[in-house]
Design an enzyme around this catalytic site. Structure first.
Site, PDB file in Angstrom:
ATOM      1  N   ASP A  95       0.854  -1.182   0.000  1.00  0.00           N
ATOM      2  CA  ASP A  95       0.000   0.000   0.000  1.00  0.00           C
ATOM      3  C   ASP A  95       0.892   1.235   0.000  1.00  0.00           C
ATOM      4  O   ASP A  95       2.106   1.136   0.126  1.00  0.00           O
ATOM      5  CB  ASP A  95      -0.967  -0.020   1.177  1.00  0.00           C
ATOM      6  N   SER A  96       0.295   2.396  -0.126  1.00  0.00           N
ATOM      7  CA  SER A  96       1.096   3.612  -0.312  1.00  0.00           C
ATOM      8  C   SER A  96       1.600   4.207   0.993  1.00  0.00           C
ATOM      9  O   SER A  96       2.471   5.064   0.987  1.00  0.00           O
ATOM     10  CB  SER A  96       0.252   4.668  -1.023  1.00  0.00           C
ATOM     11  N   GLY A  98      -0.482   5.883   2.720  1.00  0.00           N
ATOM     12  CA  GLY A  98      -1.417   6.980   2.904  1.00  0.00           C
ATOM     13  C   GLY A  98      -2.408   6.751   4.028  1.00  0.00           C
ATOM     14  O   GLY A  98      -2.617   7.625   4.876  1.00  0.00           O
ATOM     15  N   GLN A 192     -10.894   7.948  -5.363  1.00  0.00           N
ATOM     16  CA  GLN A 192     -11.496   8.497  -4.155  1.00  0.00           C
ATOM     17  C   GLN A 192     -12.793   9.225  -4.527  1.00  0.00           C
ATOM     18  O   GLN A 192     -13.357   8.965  -5.576  1.00  0.00           O
ATOM     19  CB  GLN A 192     -10.497   9.407  -3.443  1.00  0.00           C
ATOM     20  N   GLY A 219     -11.296   4.772   0.203  1.00  0.00           N
ATOM     21  CA  GLY A 219     -12.263   5.585   0.934  1.00  0.00           C
ATOM     22  C   GLY A 219     -13.545   4.874   1.292  1.00  0.00           C
ATOM     23  O   GLY A 219     -14.546   5.515   1.618  1.00  0.00           O
ATOM     24  N   ASP A 269      -8.181  -7.203   0.463  1.00  0.00           N
ATOM     25  CA  ASP A 269      -7.271  -7.463   1.580  1.00  0.00           C
ATOM     26  C   ASP A 269      -7.934  -6.982   2.865  1.00  0.00           C
ATOM     27  O   ASP A 269      -8.792  -6.093   2.833  1.00  0.00           O
ATOM     28  CB  ASP A 269      -5.941  -6.714   1.405  1.00  0.00           C
ATOM     29  N   CYS A 307     -14.202 -28.211   7.486  1.00  0.00           N
ATOM     30  CA  CYS A 307     -12.919 -27.683   7.011  1.00  0.00           C
ATOM     31  C   CYS A 307     -11.863 -28.784   7.023  1.00  0.00           C
ATOM     32  O   CYS A 307     -11.790 -29.583   7.962  1.00  0.00           O
ATOM     33  CB  CYS A 307     -12.475 -26.515   7.891  1.00  0.00           C
ATOM     34  N   CYS A 309      -8.491 -28.054   6.748  1.00  0.00           N
ATOM     35  CA  CYS A 309      -7.180 -27.450   6.974  1.00  0.00           C
ATOM     36  C   CYS A 309      -6.421 -28.243   8.046  1.00  0.00           C
ATOM     37  O   CYS A 309      -6.986 -29.052   8.785  1.00  0.00           O
ATOM     38  CB  CYS A 309      -7.305 -25.978   7.369  1.00  0.00           C
ATOM     39  N   CYS A 312      -7.927 -27.989  11.647  1.00  0.00           N
ATOM     40  CA  CYS A 312      -9.182 -28.713  11.876  1.00  0.00           C
ATOM     41  C   CYS A 312      -8.990 -30.225  11.819  1.00  0.00           C
ATOM     42  O   CYS A 312      -9.772 -30.977  12.397  1.00  0.00           O
ATOM     43  CB  CYS A 312     -10.240 -28.260  10.863  1.00  0.00           C
ATOM     44  N   HIS A 338      -6.255 -21.186  10.489  1.00  0.00           N
ATOM     45  CA  HIS A 338      -7.581 -21.624  10.038  1.00  0.00           C
ATOM     46  C   HIS A 338      -8.349 -20.490   9.363  1.00  0.00           C
ATOM     47  O   HIS A 338      -8.956 -20.694   8.302  1.00  0.00           O
ATOM     48  CB  HIS A 338      -8.397 -22.162  11.211  1.00  0.00           C
TER      49      HIS A 338
END
Length: 373
Positions: A95-96, A98, A192, A219, A269, A307, A309, A312, A338
């Site tokens: 990311d910037s 900001g 924005q 934003g 994200d 699940c 994974c 689990c 998880h």
């Protein structure tokens, strides 16, 4: 010459704006829509690189502001860049800085040239403008960089948002010019305009003219009601060229992932899955489970029986609750593993549903179990 980023839409959903695609950087190729785990300090909290590979993470996010302050982008550059520094061979988005700078409140002052701020670590004085943000990201060597922008607060007046988005556009152009690695690092523009439709249109049009390799929608998820966020998404997505990837920043709850995908978003994200894990909360196919609660003291079933994974398959709720109550690091680690697996697998299922033209039905079925609606 290979481009730093290549993106292709392979399948459009028949019943929504959702699309299935493939995105390629110089480090790897992956399918979209995709969720990116957040590795703020060049690490996804409590997760090793091998574990990230196990859960099939293809791209992670790191933070320009935090890495600039500690250990410094110059040290990362000396290490051979962020990929070598953290031993991660797949894609990285930075990311910037900001959002972090602007969230400092009284510790920062916004000027046309950039932002003067004090470090949240030691109070030392710093300056970051678009040229500095891009220079730091060039030193970090990420695959995808973000333009320096102001993430305006909610609510904010029309006049404030207009001045803010126009400055963001000017900063975007300056950052584009400052990029020393256009052959190896893709740069995204950030749209924005707050909650004002005409300003979103103006912001998008200005940035599209600059022809970035991808576009972020900034934003949002800053305190506004979710229906308003979805409304803004609806019309903003349509302003982004169809052949460019679309990234919705800071969104990661299952409902927002579905709603974003349905409106045509390709990348997401959020710190949510790792943050709630440290508080003892797991995401499961039947909704959130607050494992630290006493009701799970003698519950010897997995976090999520649906699940597959590693967590689990090997550990019970009772054991993980014990670890959390005893302040053992492993407890937070297991839930983090998880939760990230859960969201990455959710996005895999969403991609399959898009390809099979059953996304809306999948959303309905998922919501019935997760949200009980």
């Amino acid at each position: 010459m290979q481009k730093p980023l290549e993106f292709e839409v392979i399948k459009n959903c028949t019943h929504s704006k959702a699309r299935y695609g493939k995105l390629k950087t110089l480090h790897n190729e992956f399918e979209t829509p995709i969720f990116m785990p957040v590795g703020t300090n060049a690490t996804v909290k409590s997760m090793s690189v091998d574990e990230l590979k196990e859960i099939n993470a293809q791209i992670i996010l790191s933070n320009t502001y935090h890495l600039y302050l500690r250990p410094s982008d110059l040290i990362v550059k000396k290490a051979g860049g962020l990929h070598k520094f953290m031993n991660w061979g797949r894609s990285i988005l930075t990311d910037s800085g900001g959002f972090q700078v602007f969230s400092l409140g009284d510790l920062r002052k916004i000027k046309e040239e950039g932002v003067y701020f004090r470090s949240h670590l030691d109070g030392s004085k710093h300056f970051m403008g678009p040229e500095e943000s891009i220079a730091i990201q060039n030193n970090l060597g990420s695959d995808i960089m973000m333009s320096f922008d102001e993430c305006a607060p909610y609510p904010a007046s029309y006049e404030y948002i207009k001045d803010s988005y126009k400055r963001t556009s000017r900063w975007a152009k300056r950052g584009q010019i400052a990029n020393k690695n256009p052959e190896t690092q893709a740069l995204f523009g950030i749209i924005q305009g707050g909650m004002y439709q005409d300003l979103r249109y103006e912001s998008a049009n200005e940035l599209v003219e600059m022809d970035f390799l991808g576009y972020s929608i900034g934003g949002l998820s800053v305190g506004e009601p979710k229906p308003l966020m979805y409304e803004v998404l609806d019309y903003t997505v349509d302003l982004i060229p169809k052949e460019k990837p679309r990234y919705l920043m800071g969104v990661g709850s299952p409902d927002d992932l579905f709603e974003g995908v349905i409106r045509g978003i390709d990348m997401f994200d959020c710190v949510l899955p790792t943050r709630i894990a440290r508080n003892g909360t797991a995401m499961t196919s039947n909704g959130k489970v607050v494992v630290r609660n006493a009701t799970y003291q003698e519950d010897f079933t997995p976090l999520d029986e649906e699940c597959d994974c590693h967590v689990c398959r090997n550990y019970s709720r009772a054991y993980i609750r014990h670890l959390i109550k005893a302040n053992e690091i492993l407890g937070a680690r297991l839930i983090t593993y998880h939760n990230l697996y859960f969201l990455i697998n959710l996005m895999k299922n969403i991609r399959t549903a898009i390809k099979e033209d059953r996304l809306l039905q999948y959303k309905k079925d998922f919501f019935a179990k997760y949200y009980k609606i």
